[in-house]
Write an enzyme that holds these catalytic residues in place. Structure first.
Site, PDB file in Angstrom:
ATOM      1  N   THR A 105       0.969  -1.314  -0.039  1.00 19.66           N
ATOM      2  CA  THR A 105      -0.145   0.015  -0.140  1.00 19.66           C
ATOM      3  C   THR A 105       0.669   1.263  -0.115  1.00 19.66           C
ATOM      4  O   THR A 105       2.123   1.342   0.580  1.00 19.66           O
ATOM      5  CB  THR A 105      -0.760   0.050   1.216  1.00 19.66           C
ATOM      6  OG1 THR A 105      -1.543   1.361   1.501  1.00 19.66           O
ATOM      7  CG2 THR A 105       0.083  -0.352   2.484  1.00 19.66           C
ATOM      8  N   ASP A 106       0.472   2.376  -0.574  1.00 18.30           N
ATOM      9  CA  ASP A 106       1.135   3.577  -0.444  1.00 18.30           C
ATOM     10  C   ASP A 106       1.070   4.115   1.088  1.00 18.30           C
ATOM     11  O   ASP A 106       1.918   5.062   1.343  1.00 18.30           O
ATOM     12  CB  ASP A 106       0.228   4.558  -1.425  1.00 18.30           C
ATOM     13  CG  ASP A 106      -1.121   4.870  -0.992  1.00 18.30           C
ATOM     14  OD1 ASP A 106      -1.725   4.243  -0.135  1.00 18.30           O
ATOM     15  OD2 ASP A 106      -1.662   5.650  -1.543  1.00 18.30           O
ATOM     16  N   GLU A 107       0.263   3.550   1.932  1.00 19.10           N
ATOM     17  CA  GLU A 107       0.364   4.020   3.231  1.00 19.10           C
ATOM     18  C   GLU A 107       1.787   3.735   3.884  1.00 19.10           C
ATOM     19  O   GLU A 107       1.875   4.571   5.098  1.00 19.10           O
ATOM     20  CB  GLU A 107      -0.905   3.519   4.116  1.00 19.10           C
ATOM     21  CG  GLU A 107      -2.052   3.730   3.617  1.00 19.10           C
ATOM     22  CD  GLU A 107      -3.268   3.429   4.626  1.00 19.10           C
ATOM     23  OE1 GLU A 107      -2.995   3.131   5.654  1.00 19.10           O
ATOM     24  OE2 GLU A 107      -4.395   3.475   4.085  1.00 19.10           O
ATOM     25  N   TYR A 165      -2.030  -0.674  11.085  1.00 19.95           N
ATOM     26  CA  TYR A 165      -2.136  -1.595   9.714  1.00 19.95           C
ATOM     27  C   TYR A 165      -0.961  -1.014   8.764  1.00 19.95           C
ATOM     28  O   TYR A 165      -0.129  -2.095   8.431  1.00 19.95           O
ATOM     29  CB  TYR A 165      -3.376  -0.866   8.998  1.00 19.95           C
ATOM     30  CG  TYR A 165      -3.119  -1.294   7.742  1.00 19.95           C
ATOM     31  CD1 TYR A 165      -3.552  -2.606   7.169  1.00 19.95           C
ATOM     32  CD2 TYR A 165      -3.380  -0.271   6.823  1.00 19.95           C
ATOM     33  CE1 TYR A 165      -3.336  -2.918   5.885  1.00 19.95           C
ATOM     34  CE2 TYR A 165      -3.300  -0.322   5.250  1.00 19.95           C
ATOM     35  CZ  TYR A 165      -3.218  -1.700   4.703  1.00 19.95           C
ATOM     36  OH  TYR A 165      -3.287  -1.982   3.665  1.00 19.95           O
ATOM     37  N   LYS A 180       2.410  -3.352   7.064  1.00 23.14           N
ATOM     38  CA  LYS A 180       2.283  -3.682   5.629  1.00 23.14           C
ATOM     39  C   LYS A 180       3.902  -3.045   5.425  1.00 23.14           C
ATOM     40  O   LYS A 180       4.720  -3.976   4.533  1.00 23.14           O
ATOM     41  CB  LYS A 180       1.430  -2.779   5.013  1.00 23.14           C
ATOM     42  CG  LYS A 180      -0.038  -3.261   5.037  1.00 23.14           C
ATOM     43  CD  LYS A 180      -0.230  -4.574   4.596  1.00 23.14           C
ATOM     44  CE  LYS A 180       0.278  -4.702   2.708  1.00 23.14           C
ATOM     45  NZ  LYS A 180      -0.386  -6.120   2.489  1.00 23.14           N
TER      46      LYS A 180
HETATM   47  P1  NAD Z   1      -9.631  -7.416   2.155  1.00 26.57           P
HETATM   48  O1  NAD Z   1      -9.831  -7.476   3.537  1.00 26.57           O
HETATM   49  O2  NAD Z   1     -10.854  -7.234   1.407  1.00 26.57           O
HETATM   50  O3  NAD Z   1      -9.582  -9.102   1.900  1.00 26.57           O
HETATM   51  C1  NAD Z   1      -8.389  -9.658   2.701  1.00 26.57           C
HETATM   52  C2  NAD Z   1      -8.471 -11.128   2.105  1.00 26.57           C
HETATM   53  O4  NAD Z   1      -7.421 -11.824   2.932  1.00 26.57           O
HETATM   54  C3  NAD Z   1      -9.857 -11.766   2.898  1.00 26.57           C
HETATM   55  O5  NAD Z   1     -10.477 -12.560   1.955  1.00 26.57           O
HETATM   56  C4  NAD Z   1      -9.260 -12.629   4.012  1.00 26.57           C
HETATM   57  O6  NAD Z   1     -10.167 -13.753   4.190  1.00 26.57           O
HETATM   58  C5  NAD Z   1      -7.909 -13.019   3.510  1.00 26.57           C
HETATM   59  N1  NAD Z   1      -7.192 -13.288   4.584  1.00 26.57           N
HETATM   60  C6  NAD Z   1      -6.697 -12.569   5.884  1.00 26.57           C
HETATM   61  N2  NAD Z   1      -6.121 -13.015   6.756  1.00 26.57           N
HETATM   62  C7  NAD Z   1      -5.537 -14.327   5.987  1.00 26.57           C
HETATM   63  C8  NAD Z   1      -4.830 -15.300   6.618  1.00 26.57           C
HETATM   64  N3  NAD Z   1      -4.206 -15.195   7.875  1.00 26.57           N
HETATM   65  N4  NAD Z   1      -4.676 -16.269   5.644  1.00 26.57           N
HETATM   66  C9  NAD Z   1      -5.157 -16.302   4.608  1.00 26.57           C
HETATM   67  N5  NAD Z   1      -6.307 -15.296   4.413  1.00 26.57           N
HETATM   68  C10 NAD Z   1      -6.324 -14.321   4.830  1.00 26.57           C
HETATM   69  O7  NAD Z   1      -8.436  -6.755   1.552  1.00 26.57           O
HETATM   70  P2  NAD Z   1      -8.297  -5.831   0.228  1.00 26.57           P
HETATM   71  O8  NAD Z   1      -8.881  -4.484   0.617  1.00 26.57           O
HETATM   72  O9  NAD Z   1      -8.779  -6.482  -0.935  1.00 26.57           O
HETATM   73  O10 NAD Z   1      -6.781  -5.753   0.354  1.00 26.57           O
HETATM   74  C11 NAD Z   1      -6.011  -6.756  -0.285  1.00 26.57           C
HETATM   75  C12 NAD Z   1      -4.539  -6.430  -0.102  1.00 26.57           C
HETATM   76  O11 NAD Z   1      -4.294  -4.883  -1.084  1.00 26.57           O
HETATM   77  C13 NAD Z   1      -4.000  -6.199   1.282  1.00 26.57           C
HETATM   78  O12 NAD Z   1      -2.683  -6.697   1.178  1.00 26.57           O
HETATM   79  C14 NAD Z   1      -3.891  -4.623   1.094  1.00 26.57           C
HETATM   80  O13 NAD Z   1      -2.993  -4.401   2.076  1.00 26.57           O
HETATM   81  C15 NAD Z   1      -3.738  -4.142  -0.021  1.00 26.57           C
HETATM   82  N6  NAD Z   1      -4.065  -2.855  -0.623  1.00 26.57           N
HETATM   83  C16 NAD Z   1      -5.325  -2.423  -0.367  1.00 26.57           C
HETATM   84  C17 NAD Z   1      -5.949  -1.312  -0.706  1.00 26.57           C
HETATM   85  C18 NAD Z   1      -7.284  -0.826  -0.694  1.00 26.57           C
HETATM   86  O14 NAD Z   1      -7.590   0.239  -1.092  1.00 26.57           O
HETATM   87  N7  NAD Z   1      -8.175  -1.706  -0.034  1.00 26.57           N
HETATM   88  C19 NAD Z   1      -4.830  -0.629  -1.441  1.00 26.57           C
HETATM   89  C20 NAD Z   1      -3.395  -0.890  -1.749  1.00 26.57           C
HETATM   90  C21 NAD Z   1      -3.261  -2.186  -1.086  1.00 26.57           C
HETATM   91  O1  DAU Z   2      -4.222   3.988   0.539  1.00 26.76           O
HETATM   92  C1  DAU Z   2      -4.494   2.494   0.405  1.00 26.76           C
HETATM   93  C2  DAU Z   2      -5.090   1.961   1.666  1.00 26.76           C
HETATM   94  O2  DAU Z   2      -6.612   2.496   1.302  1.00 26.76           O
HETATM   95  C3  DAU Z   2      -5.024   0.547   1.837  1.00 26.76           C
HETATM   96  O3  DAU Z   2      -3.912   0.191   2.074  1.00 26.76           O
HETATM   97  C4  DAU Z   2      -6.113   0.134   2.981  1.00 26.76           C
HETATM   98  O4  DAU Z   2      -6.236  -1.269   3.027  1.00 26.76           O
HETATM   99  C5  DAU Z   2      -7.477   0.628   2.510  1.00 26.76           C
HETATM  100  O5  DAU Z   2      -8.515   0.311   3.508  1.00 26.76           O
HETATM  101  C6  DAU Z   2      -7.445   2.031   2.347  1.00 26.76           C
HETATM  102  O6  DAU Z   2      -6.990   2.878   3.490  1.00 26.76           O
HETATM  103  P1  DAU Z   2      -8.031   4.113   4.088  1.00 26.76           P
HETATM  104  O7  DAU Z   2      -7.893   4.270   5.401  1.00 26.76           O
HETATM  105  O8  DAU Z   2      -7.637   5.284   3.369  1.00 26.76           O
HETATM  106  O9  DAU Z   2      -9.424   3.791   3.275  1.00 26.76           O
HETATM  107  P2  DAU Z   2     -10.912   3.880   4.139  1.00 26.76           P
HETATM  108  O10 DAU Z   2     -11.909   3.465   3.184  1.00 26.76           O
HETATM  109  O11 DAU Z   2     -11.141   3.421   5.563  1.00 26.76           O
HETATM  110  O12 DAU Z   2     -11.024   5.375   4.443  1.00 26.76           O
HETATM  111  C7  DAU Z   2     -10.855   6.263   3.336  1.00 26.76           C
HETATM  112  C8  DAU Z   2     -10.851   7.813   3.874  1.00 26.76           C
HETATM  113  O13 DAU Z   2     -12.398   8.229   4.248  1.00 26.76           O
HETATM  114  C9  DAU Z   2      -9.886   8.003   5.097  1.00 26.76           C
HETATM  115  O14 DAU Z   2      -9.440   9.282   4.956  1.00 26.76           O
HETATM  116  C10 DAU Z   2     -10.988   7.912   6.349  1.00 26.76           C
HETATM  117  C11 DAU Z   2     -12.280   8.490   5.960  1.00 26.76           C
HETATM  118  N1  DAU Z   2     -13.528   7.962   6.346  1.00 26.76           N
HETATM  119  C12 DAU Z   2     -13.666   6.569   6.333  1.00 26.76           C
HETATM  120  C13 DAU Z   2     -14.940   5.765   6.757  1.00 26.76           C
HETATM  121  C14 DAU Z   2     -14.795   4.361   7.118  1.00 26.76           C
HETATM  122  C15 DAU Z   2     -14.466   8.638   6.614  1.00 26.76           C
HETATM  123  O15 DAU Z   2     -14.506   9.784   6.666  1.00 26.76           O
HETATM  124  N2  DAU Z   2     -15.742   8.073   6.927  1.00 26.76           N
HETATM  125  C16 DAU Z   2     -16.061   6.714   7.170  1.00 26.76           C
HETATM  126  O16 DAU Z   2     -16.918   6.252   7.704  1.00 26.76           O
END
Ligand code: NAD
Ligand code: DAU
Length: 339
Positions: free
Chosen positions: A128-130, A155, A159
């Site tokens: 992630t960019d985080e 989190y 990562k």
């Molecule tokens: P998600 O929470 O929707 O899915 C995570 C999946 O991993 C689930 O299916 C869960 O069952 C599985 N999992 C969790 N723990 C496990 C374990 N111990 N063994 C096997 N499986 C397990 O997550 P997402 O939003 O799809 O993110 C996927 C990946 O992308 C993560 O690595 C996250 O850090 C990265 N990422 C997410 C975002 C975003 O915007 N959501 C952005 C950049 C990177």
């Molecule tokens: O940048 C990549 C990341 O983006 C991934 O690594 C994470 O897995 C993914 O969950 C996401 O993280 P964020 O914390 O940015 O996403 P989230 O959807 O939780 O929140 C997006 C923004 O919205 C953040 O600034 C918090 C805000 N927010 C979130 C929720 C759930 C609100 O204002 N209200 C809300 O109810």
């Protein structure tokens, strides 16, 4: 560019989650000679429905934990590559209880890297960019592959730890590692704990959307399908040991995104609640994806956020059975946190 790598069998960890399942669908639809084995523990965030309609000759599902070394040993003996999405992924959950984040994100990645080392398997690590921390709203800078690591939340720190393990396993043991750090994804099948689907599902339930803090935090949105095509480009063409940032120039602040959701669903754009801010809330993320675009020739397809958001809203409207079961528990958790 490295020589083209053409895997026939890949393992996708976390393939029943949001981005993992979208990636599995992308591979099944676009890479017709590749077989996918999904390894997923099916935590609260994993859902087998995300993989329905994929035939058995294209995909095998294995329910299991990435921390299970014995299971990994068996699975890695019969694959060319691993694309590692599995993680605990939600910042707010990590603030409430960091323990599963350390276990899955750090220990799980360690176990996978050890299995990749033993079986000489190509390893693509999804991050992630985080890991880079945050930028000020008035800073013209964007994250690049050279930005120093500075994670803020439990989190993002787990990562960042997993990225450093992957880098070390490349340098010390020669595991064929690549890493990608992507910005905020949106699209179908995202858990309703996350910002965009939480607000859409709130509106569909007549609950007011909830905005943290002053609403000015900026996220750099990318459609999950573009994330998938970028990961495939890096897996097949990326140079080992390298990091690639994935982003689609989608910077927007939260209040603008919320206004767009309310407007798109025919509601008054001011009809939402301001709620408590997230502790340590990162201010702004912004990705410079020049390296990925110039070195690997990748380009995003979904460059119109308004269109992508409209389709996403429609997906949640059309698939209430997918998310309704999780709504009550998700909102109860937020309520307990004052959010
Ligand atoms: P998600 O929470 O929707 O899915 C995570 C999946 O991993 C689930 O299916 C869960 O069952 C599985 N999992 C969790 N723990 C496990 C374990 N111990 N063994 C096997 N499986 C397990 O997550 P997402 O939003 O799809 O993110 C996927 C990946 O992308 C993560 O690595 C996250 O850090 C990265 N990422 C997410 C975002 C975003 O915007 N959501 C952005 C950049 C990177
Ligand atoms: O940048 C990549 C990341 O983006 C991934 O690594 C994470 O897995 C993914 O969950 C996401 O993280 P964020 O914390 O940015 O996403 P989230 O959807 O939780 O929140 C997006 C923004 O919205 C953040 O600034 C918090 C805000 N927010 C979130 C929720 C759930 C609100 O204002 N209200 C809300 O109810």
């Amino acid at each position: 560019m490295a020589e083209l790598f053409q895997p026939k069998k890949i393992i996708v960890t976390g393939g029943a989650g949001f981005i993992g399942s979208n990636f599995v669908h992308w591979v099944v639809d676009n890479q017709l000679d590749v077989h996918v084995t999904v390894l997923d523990k099916l935590t609260y965030a994993g859902n087998l429905d995300n993989l329905e309609a994929i035939s058995e000759d294209r995909m095998t599902f294995v329910k299991g934990d990435i921390c299970d070394a014995e299971l990994l040993d068996k699975l890695f003996a019969d694959t060319n590559a691993v694309v590692h999405f599995a993680a605990e992924s939600h910042n707010d959950n990590s603030i409430a209880d960091p323990e599963p984040f350390v276990r899955t994100n750090v220990e799980g990645t360690y176990q996978l890297l050890e299995a990749a080392r033993k079986h000489k398997v190509r390893f693509h690590h999804i991050s992630t960019d985080e890991v880079y921390g945050d930028l000020a709203l008035d800073d013209p800078a964007r994250f690049t592959e050279d930005t120093p690591y500075c994670p803020s939340s439990p989190y993002s720190s787990t990562k960042a730890s997993s990225d450093l393990l992957a880098r070390a396993w490349y340098r010390t043991y020669g595991v064929e590692v690549t890493i990608s750090n992507c910005s905020n994804n949106y699209g179908p099948r995202q858990h309703i704990e996350k910002f965009i689907p939480r607000q859409i599902s709130n509106i569909l339930y007549d609950i007011k959307p909830k905005l943290y803090g002053d609403g000015l935090n900026v996220r750099d949105w990318i459609h999950t399908e573009d994330h998938s095509s970028a990961v495939w480009a890096i897996l097949t063409k990326g140079r080992h040991g390298e990091t690639y940032l994935i982003g689609a120039d989608g910077e927007k602040n939260n209040i603008d995104v919320l206004h767009a959701i309310l407007e798109g669903m025919g509601k008054d754009t001011e009809d939402f609640d301001w709620v408590k801010d997230r502790p340590g809330h990162d201010r702004r993320y912004a990705i410079d994806s020049t390296k990925l675009r110039t070195e690997l020739g990748w380009l995003p397809k979904h460059t119109n956020f308004a269109e992508g958001l409209k389709d996403t809203i429609k997906w949640y409207e059309d698939n209430p059975q997918w998310w309704q079961g999780a709504k009550q528990a998700t909102e109860a958790k937020y309520k307990a946190q004052g959010q």
